[in-house]
Write an enzyme that holds these catalytic residues in place. Structure first.
Site, PDB file in Angstrom:
ATOM      1  N   GLU A 132     -25.978  -3.811   0.161  1.00  0.00           N
ATOM      2  CA  GLU A 132     -24.594  -4.272   0.248  1.00  0.00           C
ATOM      3  C   GLU A 132     -23.943  -4.272  -1.129  1.00  0.00           C
ATOM      4  O   GLU A 132     -22.758  -3.967  -1.263  1.00  0.00           O
ATOM      5  CB  GLU A 132     -24.534  -5.686   0.845  1.00  0.00           C
ATOM      6  CG  GLU A 132     -23.138  -6.122   1.285  1.00  0.00           C
ATOM      7  CD  GLU A 132     -22.332  -6.821   0.209  1.00  0.00           C
ATOM      8  OE1 GLU A 132     -21.124  -7.044   0.423  1.00  0.00           O
ATOM      9  OE2 GLU A 132     -22.884  -7.142  -0.881  1.00  0.00           O
ATOM     10  N   GLU A 133     -24.727  -4.583  -2.164  1.00  0.00           N
ATOM     11  CA  GLU A 133     -24.173  -4.694  -3.502  1.00  0.00           C
ATOM     12  C   GLU A 133     -23.994  -3.342  -4.184  1.00  0.00           C
ATOM     13  O   GLU A 133     -23.321  -3.257  -5.209  1.00  0.00           O
ATOM     14  CB  GLU A 133     -25.076  -5.590  -4.378  1.00  0.00           C
ATOM     15  CG  GLU A 133     -25.211  -7.026  -3.888  1.00  0.00           C
ATOM     16  CD  GLU A 133     -23.934  -7.832  -4.044  1.00  0.00           C
ATOM     17  OE1 GLU A 133     -22.892  -7.244  -4.406  1.00  0.00           O
ATOM     18  OE2 GLU A 133     -23.969  -9.050  -3.799  1.00  0.00           O
ATOM     19  N   ASP A 152     -30.173  -7.739  -0.973  1.00  0.00           N
ATOM     20  CA  ASP A 152     -30.090  -7.133  -2.301  1.00  0.00           C
ATOM     21  C   ASP A 152     -29.147  -7.954  -3.177  1.00  0.00           C
ATOM     22  O   ASP A 152     -28.280  -8.691  -2.677  1.00  0.00           O
ATOM     23  CB  ASP A 152     -29.635  -5.677  -2.212  1.00  0.00           C
ATOM     24  CG  ASP A 152     -28.249  -5.519  -1.602  1.00  0.00           C
ATOM     25  OD1 ASP A 152     -27.967  -6.200  -0.593  1.00  0.00           O
ATOM     26  OD2 ASP A 152     -27.447  -4.726  -2.128  1.00  0.00           O
ATOM     27  N   ASP A 185     -25.309 -15.587  -3.448  1.00  0.00           N
ATOM     28  CA  ASP A 185     -24.895 -14.314  -2.840  1.00  0.00           C
ATOM     29  C   ASP A 185     -26.094 -13.403  -2.655  1.00  0.00           C
ATOM     30  O   ASP A 185     -26.433 -12.639  -3.539  1.00  0.00           O
ATOM     31  CB  ASP A 185     -23.847 -13.664  -3.735  1.00  0.00           C
ATOM     32  CG  ASP A 185     -23.224 -12.428  -3.135  1.00  0.00           C
ATOM     33  OD1 ASP A 185     -23.395 -12.201  -1.925  1.00  0.00           O
ATOM     34  OD2 ASP A 185     -22.569 -11.685  -3.876  1.00  0.00           O
ATOM     35  N   HIS A 231     -27.240  -9.711   3.690  1.00  0.00           N
ATOM     36  CA  HIS A 231     -27.976  -8.791   2.817  1.00  0.00           C
ATOM     37  C   HIS A 231     -28.909  -9.554   1.888  1.00  0.00           C
ATOM     38  O   HIS A 231     -28.641 -10.700   1.521  1.00  0.00           O
ATOM     39  CB  HIS A 231     -27.015  -7.922   2.002  1.00  0.00           C
ATOM     40  CG  HIS A 231     -26.153  -8.679   1.018  1.00  0.00           C
ATOM     41  ND1 HIS A 231     -26.532  -8.905  -0.286  1.00  0.00           N
ATOM     42  CD2 HIS A 231     -24.937  -9.249   1.142  1.00  0.00           C
ATOM     43  CE1 HIS A 231     -25.598  -9.575  -0.923  1.00  0.00           C
ATOM     44  NE2 HIS A 231     -24.612  -9.804  -0.067  1.00  0.00           N
TER      45      HIS A 231
END
Length: 381
Positions: free
Chosen positions: A136-137, A72, A103, A70
């Site tokens: 995803e977040e 985001d 991340d 991801h």
């Protein structure tokens, strides 16, 4: 043509302020890179979320290796607390700083760079698929799930998948995730009767019932763990009455718990247990209790086998460390991918993810690209 630099690609992605659910151009950068390298690219957007699907090789090939990740990121918090610009991708003493460096924009950059250079230098007899989401977040319902729905609709398939999330606690190469615990949030509202604190017999205080319920839940040991999972955990994360007055018994109060559970449980079985606990406290205290449960994901495991062995050997060859096979940590999009194909996770050291001054050692980004490249070579050998 020069090799694709994963550090430069990471910097380009970090400079996009893609705080979920915004994309801010991050996926366009990857679309242009992959499209220029011969990947067939398509958008699998849904619910205002951008998602990129890219495939090199023929659709339906018998050997299709997938990467998932991801672009985001979580909010930066108070920008004044950062010593570096959160979206500056500044490098100091071999360390790149910025939201998403760990991340997981570096992971996406590493597997994109590895895939681009691999198909250029040693085009395989097979297909490579990159499924990259911008969600995803946040809620996650229009991210990897949308990509998987797109793949099902158009007859696309990954035989195996590697999710590039940070997986190593302290040292590069020390851990592969072969599964994840399930996650459940439960919200409680205890409703009593408001009254004067000096006349408690005229009210029905919801707080003793809530405290008793939270104590029952928090003091209960769910299990002792299983072969591949640690013991399940339950945490009380908030209790709130919203009552500033000292002479008023409140009418209601709220609480929330989070359960991280192993393969001895399911979301349904835990919900049944919570309902039973609620009923016992409700009957004992004569209050009304509302319960709302949200299951973020069920526990799952990809049993140790060919995929974990493939990744383990590549990690050991590049780092000199034989990684532990683990199911620790929070949830990830692997919980969705596991319904499509076998999936494992491997990525960087994750100590600074979501933190102020999030950062990554740029040497590790190069190392991660080398690991992903070796995985591809060994898979298609």
């Amino acid at each position: 043509m020069p090799d694709t630099d994963p550090v430069e690609l990471t910097a380009q992605l970090v400079k996009c302020p893609s705080v979920a659910p915004a994309d801010a151009g991050a996926l366009d950068i990857l679309h242009d890179l992959l499209g220029g390298a011969g990947f067939e690219c398509a958008w699998a957007d849904r619910g205002g979320i951008r998602n990129l699907f890219a495939r090199w090789g023929k659709k339906g090939n018998a050997s299709s290796f997938g990467f998932n990740g991801h672009t985001d990121v979580v909010p930066v918090g108070n920008e004044q607390d950062w010593s570096m610009a959160p979206f500056g991708a500044e490098i100091k003493d071999g360390i790149m700083y910025g939201r998403g460096t760990t991340d997981m924009k570096s992971g996406v950059a590493a597997f994109a760079a590895a895939a681009v250079d691999f198909v250029r230098d040693t085009p395989p007899d097979g297909a490579i698929i990159l499924a990259i989401t911008g969600d995803e977040e946040a809620e996650g319902v229009d991210g990897t799930l949308a990509l998987l729905d797109y793949m099902e609709q158009w007859g696309e398939r990954m035989d195996v998948c590697l999710v590039g999330e940070p997986t190593c606690p302290n040292t590069m190469g020390e851990m592969i995730k072969i599964g994840r615990r399930g996650s459940l949030n439960a919200h409680f509202r205890v409703i009593g009767k408001q009254g004067h604190a000096a006349y408690p017999h005229r009210a029905n205080n919801p707080l003793p019932a809530m405290m008793r319920l939270m104590d029952r839940l928090a003091s209960h040991r769910l299990d002792e763990g299983t072969d591949h999972f640690d013991a399940s955990t339950l945490a009380v994360v908030t209790v709130d009455t919203g009552n500033p007055a000292t002479n008023v018994i409140p009418a209601s109060c709220h609480a929330t718990i989070n359960i991280r559970f192993n393969d001895l449980h399911s979301g349904a079985s835990l919900t049944n247990w919570l309902e039973d606990q609620v009923a016992q406290v409700r009957d004992a205290y004569g209050v009304k209790i509302e319960l709302k449960v949200k299951i973020s994901g069920e526990s799952f495991i990809t049993p140790p086998g060919a995929l974990s062995e493939l990744v383990s050997k590549a990690v050991a060859a590049e780092t000199g460390i034989t990684p532990e096979l683990s199911t620790s940590g929070g949830t990830s999009d692997a919980r969705f991918v596991k319904n499509h194909c076998p999936v494992v996770e491997f990525g960087l050291v994750g100590q600074s993810m979501h933190a102020v001054d999030e950062n990554v050692d740029i040497a590790q980004i190069h190392q991660l690209k080398s690991i992903y490249t070796r995985i591809l070579k060994d898979y298609f050998a």
